[in-house]
Enzyme design. Structure first.
Site, PDB file in Angstrom:
ATOM      1  CG  MET A 110       2.322  -3.559  -1.171  1.00  0.00           C
ATOM      2  SD  MET A 110       0.681  -4.146  -1.732  1.00  0.00           S
ATOM      3  CE  MET A 110       0.792  -5.811  -1.641  1.00  0.00           C
ATOM      4  CB  CYS A 111       6.881  -2.042   2.025  1.00  0.00           C
ATOM      5  SG  CYS A 111       8.331  -2.712   1.251  1.00  0.00           S
ATOM      6  N   GLY A 112       4.627  -2.438   4.124  1.00  0.00           N
ATOM      7  CA  GLY A 112       3.754  -2.032   5.112  1.00  0.00           C
ATOM      8  C   GLY A 112       4.674  -1.252   5.921  1.00  0.00           C
ATOM      9  NE  ARG A 166       0.931  -1.895   1.966  1.00  0.00           N
ATOM     10  CZ  ARG A 166       0.440  -1.315   0.896  1.00  0.00           C
ATOM     11  NH1 ARG A 166      -0.763  -1.386   0.779  1.00  0.00           N
ATOM     12  NH2 ARG A 166       1.263  -0.658   0.170  1.00  0.00           N
ATOM     13  CG  ASN A 204       4.904   1.418   0.943  1.00  0.00           C
ATOM     14  OD1 ASN A 204       3.444   1.655   0.896  1.00  0.00           O
ATOM     15  ND2 ASN A 204       5.229   0.692   0.085  1.00  0.00           N
TER      16      ASN A 204
END
Lengths: 302, 238
Positions: A1-3, A32, A176
């Site tokens: 997960m990334c933002g 995130r 992402n």
């Protein structure tokens, strides 16, 4: 997960208060991606011959003025230097290749984060809130910005592995998701003489698209080829000196929400990072469709 | 019949955490209202926060006054929840009974693996709407995205607008009713004529969801059941 977060001001007042809007977005998306963060900021272009070099070094006491003085003396050109802790933006009328070669031979441990007439990139390890404070993102102005909060899944946590990634001039990309064929893309590009700085999958996407644009494609054309070449999950947010561009993979595996008003375009992985924005209740809010290219141009009036 | 109490309990999520709200909903609401009145809650300033009103197991009317984030109304049992705005991913995930209505649009995976109850999205729903649904009913006023009703096992998905690619891929016994166009059917999904039972069932769902369409405007999509058993000829493909 990334933002991911993005912001493009449509009115001058929003360009002047850009940092105020972007910092809460980045901070919120720290949920995130708490391990590192970055921001690419675009402002009015420097004169034709001048380039801004965003530099990073893993040393908060680094003698930036010595580096500047040495460059000025050896290259015989004037420079301007904006220093914030271990980040410096060096402006000088020089070719990117000349400066890159000089930096590599004299200061191999200094990272060149971006080159261009309008881009400035910051990235570092740590919680996005802390990084926003460290580099005073709240005070930043600009026409548009692209930010990222990282939860590393496929390569190391380091400032170099943080996003945004850049390639060429005035181009950056945040991602992402995860690519499943970054090495085959990389081998293809390396055969063309393109060099990589990390083993990060996103760097492959960034260099692929930049290579296509150098070959004459528009970013939109490059992305159409990207839909064929890039295998995996991705929401990609990109910026050039005058454009903000967003795409999602064919399965739309990774989220994105867009809010658009007469004042701004704001993009985030999740709506809650946009909820604080002025006029959000009147904004046109939508979710981008898979494999569709969304782009917004910087207005001349901003 | 039980009626909703006139006294509204307010939770302002600008001042209270979602965890405090959910703990209240889990522990402070009567499982069987002795007065015959169902508690009524209003959730203010949701601001897209996740997990609002997840795991409610008692009758209650819950009005969420704004946009909700992921998983709103997840695992709901008995409660009637209304989101007066848009909602994020996985609205009413694994809903057991009761109802959830989104006045705006909803993101991906609406009512994923829902076992029962009614989920109404007045606007559009994104991709994977009704994925693996196991008996709930979903009515979408607008369009749905790709892979909707993927591997849906039981229940009905009613789409008043259009459907994206791969509608009903690998369906089991859930049935899709669609009024608009279909971008593409998924593997093993097929259009079938409406039966008398479909018309009655669909009519009742549209009425409960408060849409004025006639069931006759809809097409039925269901499983062709060719994937139910391994066919020996398929061996030649591998």
């Amino acid at each position: 997960m990334c933002g991911i977060v993005g912001f493009l001001a449509k009115k001058r007042a929003f360009a002047e208060s850009l940092g105020d809007h972007v910092v809460p977005m980045l901070t919120c998306m720290g949920d995130r991606g708490p391990d590192s963060a970055g921001l690419a900021l675009f402002s009015k272009s420097l004169p034709e011959m001048v380039r801004r070099f965003s530099l990073y070094v893993d040393d908060r006491e680094f003698p930036w003025t010595d580096l500047g003085a040495q460059w000025s003396l050896e290259a015989g050109v004037a420079l301007e230097l904006d220093v914030i802790e271990n980040h410096a933006a060096l402006m000088s009328a020089v070719s990117p290749d000349q400066f890159r070669a000089w930096l590599k031979s004299h200061y191999p441990h200094v990272h060149l984060l971006s080159v261009g007439r309008s881009i400035d990139v910051y990235k570092d390890e740590g919680h996005p809130e802390e990084i926003s404070r460290r580099y005073r993102f709240g005070k930043m102005r600009g026409t548009h910005a692209v930010g990222h909060t990282r939860m590393a899944t496929e390569s190391a946590v380091s400032p170099a592995h943080a996003h945004p990634f850049t390639a060429g001039e005035d181009f950056c990309l945040v991602h992402n998701g995860s690519l499943s064929n970054p090495y085959s893309i990389r081998r293809k590009l390396e055969r063309l003489g393109i060099t990589f700085e990390t083993d990060n999958d996103t760097e492959a996407a960034c260099r692929f698209l930049e290579w296509r644009m150098r070959e004459g494609d528009t970013l939109e054309e490059a992305l159409q080829k990207g839909f064929v070449e890039l295998d995996g999950f991705y929401t990609l947010l990109m910026a050039t000196s005058d454009q903000l561009v967003l795409v999602r993979d064919a399965f739309a595996c990774k989220p994105a929400v867009v809010a658009e008003t007469d004042d701004y375009v704001a993009i985030s992985s999740e709506y809650r990072a946009l909820a604080h924005l002025p006029g959000i209740n009147q904004a046109r809010i939508f979710e981008p469709l898979p494999e569709r290219i969304y782009s917004w141009n910087v207005l001349q009036s901003v | 019949m039980e009626r909703v109490t006139e006294r509204v309990i307010q939770f302002d999520l600008a001042r209270t955490t979602v965890r405090e709200l959910n703990q209240y909903l889990h522990h402070q609401l009567p499982s069987e209202p002795s007065t015959g009145e169902i508690p009524h809650l209003a959730i203010l300033n949701p601001n897209g926060q996740h997990n609002i009103a997840v795991g409610v197991t008692v009758p209650a009317r819950i009005d969420i006054q704004g946009n909700a984030g992921y998983f709103v109304g997840g695992m709901n049992k008995h409660a009637d929840i209304v989101v007066h705005g848009h909602a994020g991913w996985s609205v009413a995930e694994n809903i057991m009974s009761g109802s959830l209505r989104v006045k705006g649009s909803a993101s991906e995976c609406v009512a994923a693996s829902g076992h029962g109850g009614l989920v109404v999205i007045e606007g559009d729903a994104s991709s994977r709407c009704g994925i693996s649904m196991k008996g709930c009913d979903i009515v979408v006023g607008g369009d749905v995205g790709h892979m909707s009703a993927f591997m849906a096992q039981a229940g009905s998905l009613v789409i008043c607008g259009d459907a994206g690619p791969n509608l009903g891929d690998s369906l089991y016994e859930a049935v899709i009713y669609i009024r608009g166009g279909i971008h593409g059917l998924g593997t093993d999904a097929q259009e079938e004529p409406l039966t008398a039972h479909d018309i009655e069932h669909l009519g009742s769902l549209l009425k409960r969801a408060e849409f004025a369409y006639s069931p006759k405007e809809f097409k039925r999509v269901a499983s062709a059941r060719t994937l139910y058993h391994w066919h020996v000829d398929a061996g030649a493909k591998y």
